[in-house]
Structure formats: C-alpha cells, structure tokens
Design an enzyme around this catalytic site. Structure first.
Site, PDB file in Angstrom:
ATOM      1  N   GLY A   1     122.275  58.895  29.639  1.00 29.66           N
ATOM      2  CA  GLY A   1     121.912  58.270  28.363  1.00 29.66           C
ATOM      3  C   GLY A   1     120.918  57.143  28.494  1.00 29.66           C
ATOM      4  CG  LEU A   2     121.136  54.334  31.121  1.00 33.86           C
ATOM      5  CD1 LEU A   2     121.453  53.687  32.458  1.00 33.86           C
ATOM      6  CD2 LEU A   2     121.093  53.266  30.025  1.00 33.86           C
ATOM      7  N   GLY A   3     117.684  57.500  29.552  1.00 34.49           N
ATOM      8  CA  GLY A   3     116.282  57.913  29.405  1.00 34.49           C
ATOM      9  C   GLY A   3     115.624  58.374  30.690  1.00 34.49           C
TER      10      GLY A   3
ATOM     11  CB  ALA B   1     112.003  60.027  28.113  1.00 34.30           C
ATOM     12  CB  ALA B   2     111.933  56.920  32.532  1.00 32.98           C
TER      13      ALA B   2
ATOM     14  CG  ASP C   1     115.512  59.153  24.662  1.00 28.06           C
ATOM     15  OD1 ASP C   1     115.970  58.504  23.710  1.00 28.06           O
ATOM     16  OD2 ASP C   1     116.226  59.812  25.442  1.00 28.06           O
TER      17      ASP C   1
END
Ligand code: MEV
Length: 318
Positions: free
Chosen positions: A105-107, A110-111, A152
């Site tokens: 859930g911390l991306g 996407a990162a 995100d």
C-alpha cells in the site's frame, strides 16, 4: 553515455482509497523516507536493442526480451518507446532497487515505474516533463491493475501532497503544519488488484449501499483537505478513524490491520487507518512528537513487522 540514477518516493493515502476509483476525492502524501531507485548504464559491447534487467530485491536478472509481455518493466519500456517514437533502445542495463515494501500500500509499483521512466528518458537525452512522466506512469499502472485511479502515480511523480479526483487535474495541497505519521507494516502482502476486485463485487451486489459509503469517504477527504490547509492536525484524527471504519465496511481491512490500528489509538495516536489497497499491507497512525515512541512500541508489540515515522512538512517559502 554516463550512468543515470533517478529515484521516486513511496506514498500514503491519508483519505479516500477505493472511493477514489469511483470518482470521489482523496488525499495522498509522498513518503520520502522510502524510495525506488533506477540506474541505467550503457552496455559497452552489446548490440543495439539489447536490454538487461537487474532487480535484486525481487531476484530478477533477465534480458528484457525474456520477460512476459505484461510484466510492468516491459510495459514501461514499450510505453516509453512508443511515446518517443524510438525504433530501439541502445544497449543498456537497468538496475532497480527499492526500500519501499512490496504489495504494502506504499506505492512500490508506481514509484518503480516513475523512477524507471525518469532514468531511461534522461539516459536517452530526452527527459520527460512531469505531466508526461505522470501520464506514462499511469499507463504502466494499468498493467498492474485494470482500473487505477491515477492517485499513486500522481503523488509520486510530483512528490507533494495532493487532493485528487479521478479524471481532473490534481490540486497540490500546501499543508500548513507538519504531520507525523507512523507507518506500521502488517507483514501480510495485500494485492491492490484483488482488493479492488473485491470492492467491485460488493458494489455490484449492492450499489446503493456501497455508493453511499463512497460518498461519506469523499466528504471525509474534503473536510480533511480543509483541516490540512488550516493546520488543524488533531482534527484529522477522528476523520481517519471514521475513514477506517468505512473501509472495514467495504471489506478491505483484516485482523492484522485491526490489531495495529487499535494498538496505535490506545497508545495515544490522534487517529489511525489502513492505507492503500488494504487486506494486509500498511496502516498509518497520526501522532504527536511526544507520542511517537510510545505508538511505535505499541505497533511493534501488536505484531507490526516494522514501523517507521514519515514526516510531511509545510513547503518552505521562497
Ligand atoms: C491504492 O493506493 C489506492 C486505491 O484507491 C487504488 C487506486 O486508487 O488506484 C485502492
């Protein structure tokens, strides 16, 4: 050609996950304490088009050509190639490292996409504008799960708090007072794609009830935005608690998340909730500097795999 390094932060959704997929507003912040890093270097002796991938955190060492077509790294290369009208990539090696926990859930996805697209475009001498980078990262996000809202990739590309509504230009959010979040990891992987699919099933079974919950979550995000702009930090706590309760009603909490959220509140957090897709992954607790250690200890005692502080600071003027 020199080595190029690009990085991108993690993210936390403060308010509005899941409802944001259905057009309600949401608030997200970058989590700069964890980052994905992409390094691109030339392969001196390789023929044009040869691309090697090295991602030790996921035990991946492979030519790009051998990855399945839907692999997000392959999608990232193809998306950039099409965008730049590039016939083929020069021979290169891409290394990806990340301190962002996976499926948490911390991306992380996407990162990774943002860091890879940034590093590759700079390596090619054709750096992307932020808006382009964001759009391409969204395309890659679609390879992870069919219907991402885009929140995100947006908060990660721009590295600033955002008030976001799907399909509209995002609003940068200038927080007026510092926020201290404790991020607590259940250690249980939570698949965003599966969580989204579960919410969709629930909504299809009872659209009126679930849309009403989305409406309430959307209103919480709007109220939270006003408190953030006013610097009313403590007022955010009860809103987080309420948002968590509504997320629980749409089936994306878990026994582990409940344990951590309850422990954080009992140890004096202003409020706490799951963050991101849920069904595992991370929760966040909003805390004062004074309660930081006590809440961290309580999270660890309640079974958190790890707990770290993330700080969101007002922008410096000038
Ligand atoms: C994931 O970080 C947030 C969700 O709302 C999915 C999305 O917005 O794409 C669950």
């Amino acid at each position: 050609m020199p080595h190029i390094l690009a990085t991108a932060p993690g993210k936390a959704i403060l308010f509005g996950e899941h409802a944001v997929v259905y057009g309600r507003p949401a608030v997200a912040v970058p989590v700069t304490e964890v980052r994905a890093k992409a390094t691109v270097m030339p392969l001196i002796s390789g023929p044009a088009g040869r691309v090697e991938i090295h991602a030790p955190d996921i035990q991946l060492e492979s030519p790009l050509a051998d990855l399945p077509g839907e692999h997000p790294l392959k999608v990232a290369f193809h998306t950039l190639q099409a965008h730049l009208g590039l016939e083929r990539f020069p021979a290169l090696r891409l290394q990806v490292r990340s301190t962002i926990p996976l499926a948490a859930g911390l991306g992380s996805s996407a990162a990774t996409s943002v860091a890879v697209l940034k590093a590759l475009s700079e390596f090619l001498g054709r750096p992307l504008e932020k808006a382009e980078l964001n759009r391409l990262a969204y395309e890659v996000e679609r390879a992870h799960h069919g219907s991402p809202s885009g929140i995100d990739n947006t908060v990660i590309t721009y590295e600033q708090p955002v008030f976001f509504r799907r399909g509209e230009p995002f609003q940068p959010l200038e927080v007026a007072a510092p926020l201290i979040l404790l991020v607590g990891d259940t250690g249980v992987p939570g698949s965003t794609a599966e969580a989204i699919a579960g919410v969709r099933r629930l909504r299809d079974a009872d659209p009126a009830a679930v849309e009403a919950i989305f409406d309430r979550i959307g209103r919480l995000a709007e109220t939270a935005r006003d408190h953030l702009l006013a610097g009313s930090v403590t007022a955010l706590g009860p809103l987080m608690d309420e948002n968590h309760r509504l997320l629980e009603q749409i089936g994306v909490s878990s026994a582990e998340l409940e344990r951590l959220v309850t422990a954080a509140r009992e140890a004096g957090a202003y409020g706490a909730k799951l963050s991101g897709g849920g069904r595992g992954g991370n929760m966040i607790a909003l805390v004062s500097e004074e309660r930081l250690e006590a809440v961290r200890d309580a999270l660890l005692a309640a079974g958190a795999r790890r707990a770290f502080a993330a700080r969101i600071l007002p922008a410096v003027e000038g």
